[in-house]
Design a protein around this motif. Sequence first.
Motif, PDB file in Angstrom:
ATOM      1  N   GLU A 325       0.813  -1.219   0.000  1.00  0.00           N
ATOM      2  CA  GLU A 325       0.000   0.000   0.000  1.00  0.00           C
ATOM      3  C   GLU A 325       0.843   1.263   0.000  1.00  0.00           C
ATOM      4  O   GLU A 325       0.422   2.305   0.503  1.00  0.00           O
ATOM      5  N   THR A 344      -5.040   1.492   3.992  1.00  0.00           N
ATOM      6  CA  THR A 344      -5.330   0.305   4.779  1.00  0.00           C
ATOM      7  C   THR A 344      -4.098  -0.492   5.139  1.00  0.00           C
ATOM      8  O   THR A 344      -4.044  -1.116   6.195  1.00  0.00           O
ATOM      9  N   MET A 347      -1.655  -4.728   1.754  1.00  0.00           N
ATOM     10  CA  MET A 347      -2.056  -5.272   0.460  1.00  0.00           C
ATOM     11  C   MET A 347      -1.156  -4.690  -0.622  1.00  0.00           C
ATOM     12  O   MET A 347      -0.986  -3.484  -0.714  1.00  0.00           O
ATOM     13  N   THR A 348      -0.587  -5.569  -1.429  1.00  0.00           N
ATOM     14  CA  THR A 348       0.288  -5.119  -2.494  1.00  0.00           C
ATOM     15  C   THR A 348      -0.505  -4.371  -3.555  1.00  0.00           C
ATOM     16  O   THR A 348      -1.579  -4.785  -3.936  1.00  0.00           O
ATOM     17  N   GLY A 349       0.038  -3.265  -4.025  1.00  0.00           N
ATOM     18  CA  GLY A 349      -0.641  -2.470  -5.029  1.00  0.00           C
ATOM     19  C   GLY A 349      -0.584  -3.108  -6.400  1.00  0.00           C
ATOM     20  O   GLY A 349       0.084  -4.107  -6.631  1.00  0.00           O
ATOM     21  N   MET A 364      -5.228   0.050  -5.770  1.00  0.00           N
ATOM     22  CA  MET A 364      -4.836  -0.316  -4.416  1.00  0.00           C
ATOM     23  C   MET A 364      -6.071  -0.878  -3.728  1.00  0.00           C
ATOM     24  O   MET A 364      -7.159  -0.918  -4.310  1.00  0.00           O
ATOM     25  N   SER A 365      -5.924  -1.319  -2.496  1.00  0.00           N
ATOM     26  CA  SER A 365      -7.064  -1.965  -1.842  1.00  0.00           C
ATOM     27  C   SER A 365      -8.217  -0.998  -1.622  1.00  0.00           C
ATOM     28  O   SER A 365      -9.355  -1.412  -1.485  1.00  0.00           O
ATOM     29  N   GLU A 382     -13.389   4.518  -5.211  1.00  0.00           N
ATOM     30  CA  GLU A 382     -13.482   3.160  -4.686  1.00  0.00           C
ATOM     31  C   GLU A 382     -13.623   2.118  -5.788  1.00  0.00           C
ATOM     32  O   GLU A 382     -13.574   0.921  -5.516  1.00  0.00           O
ATOM     33  N   SER A 385      -9.623  -2.442  -7.834  1.00  0.00           N
ATOM     34  CA  SER A 385      -9.045  -3.269  -6.790  1.00  0.00           C
ATOM     35  C   SER A 385      -7.577  -3.496  -7.108  1.00  0.00           C
ATOM     36  O   SER A 385      -7.113  -3.192  -8.202  1.00  0.00           O
ATOM     37  N   PRO A 386      -6.802  -4.015  -6.153  1.00  0.00           N
ATOM     38  CA  PRO A 386      -5.393  -4.309  -6.431  1.00  0.00           C
ATOM     39  C   PRO A 386      -5.240  -5.324  -7.549  1.00  0.00           C
ATOM     40  O   PRO A 386      -6.176  -6.038  -7.901  1.00  0.00           O
ATOM     41  N   TYR A 387      -4.054  -5.375  -8.112  1.00  0.00           N
ATOM     42  CA  TYR A 387      -3.644  -6.315  -9.156  1.00  0.00           C
ATOM     43  C   TYR A 387      -4.138  -5.935 -10.544  1.00  0.00           C
ATOM     44  O   TYR A 387      -3.722  -6.541 -11.527  1.00  0.00           O
TER      45      TYR A 387
END
Length: 412
Positions: A325, A344, A347-349, A364-365, A382, A385-387
């Motif tokens: 993050e 947060t 969590m890997t971006g 990112m998360s 919002e 999502s990541p990945y």
Amino acid sequence: PMYLGCPERRSRSAAVGPATPDNIRYLGEVSRYTETEEWRLESMSRDGPVIASDGTLYIGSSRRYYDDDYEPGFWSQQILAFDPDGTERVIYETEQMMVDPLSPPSYSSPEGLTISADGHIYFPVTNEELEFNYGYPHKLILAFHENGEEVLQTQPYLQWHKTLGPDGVFYVNEYVDQSNNYFVALAPDGTELWRYNTGSLFASSPALDQQGRIYFFLPSYGYAAKYANLLALQPNGSLLWEKRVADSTSCQDGYKGPGVTCPLSIGDNGSIYVFGGDYYEDDLLYSLHAYSPDGELLWSHPVDGMPGGSIAIGPGGMVVGATNEAVYAFSPDGDLLWTYEGETGGMTGGRPAIDGEGSTYIGMSGGLHAIRRDGTLKWKTEVGSPYLTVVIGADGTLYFSWWKKGLCVIEH
């Protein structure tokens, strides 16, 4: 057009992205399952779409079919095209096949697709009848005209690495046995040009420089080898140099594998940027490394946590990585320019993209974040999502796959 935008894997665009995330729409949005449905679009390749010169978007997807005799049902793979006016077309669809219900083909085939200079669409297709190795099925590589007419079908290979050179050469892995694994170059008509025995099952997605030299990771998954190498090959497939990037020989509790998780990128100055990890006791510590085209280590800089999915090269040679993050920006000389912290943590971006102003767009998360060139927040939403991989269109519109929501579009 290809994964991360170009053979150098720079993931950038000359266009300027949206000033706000207000104009959001979806293409190919997935409906909820109902008892009367016979099929539904399940997912799209998280590598994102590729955009042809005429503005048409192409993306790999999965369609799930329902059948009373088989639970949870059949899958098929597709190439979807979205015209500039938003019209959706199915360019190609495989026959239905039974696969793991939790792993639809577009997730298990993250290579996505690539468009050659002559307009052919290359697409890796999973076939359940082909041999599986290490849990991964072999794939046929197909090429199509934009109207869906098939022009090429290769023999099955274990993995395709999404890279097409300017001369139309593309690259695959072939698994023969435990000690014979090959990095293979194929001509546009599918004939083999050369092969290099890597001795290891997987290599990263290769990057090509302006001289046609090929750079890729060679993780050593065998229990005897506890390191990962960065290799450089000549355009004819001969080895130029090989460097140990990650060394885990200091493991106290046995083999834990090489600490390389990220594709590499080539900067405007020809430097090769790559993440590597080293074990110290029980901790795996990561650094961003820069190598010259001749294999000389130029600099290394540590980063906290695990790297994200890719590196992006922006105006002025900025290198951006995402980890735990946090997003880091480096100068070409290895100086840390700024760090952007997410909310947060843990969590890997995702895979960042950089626009013509130097703004970074990354999943990112907490959703999609837009970060200015100085490291301050431009906006966030919002959505996403990541990945995910962010793709910037010629007019600055953002495109990315959002799991089962379909293709998300944030208009300029």
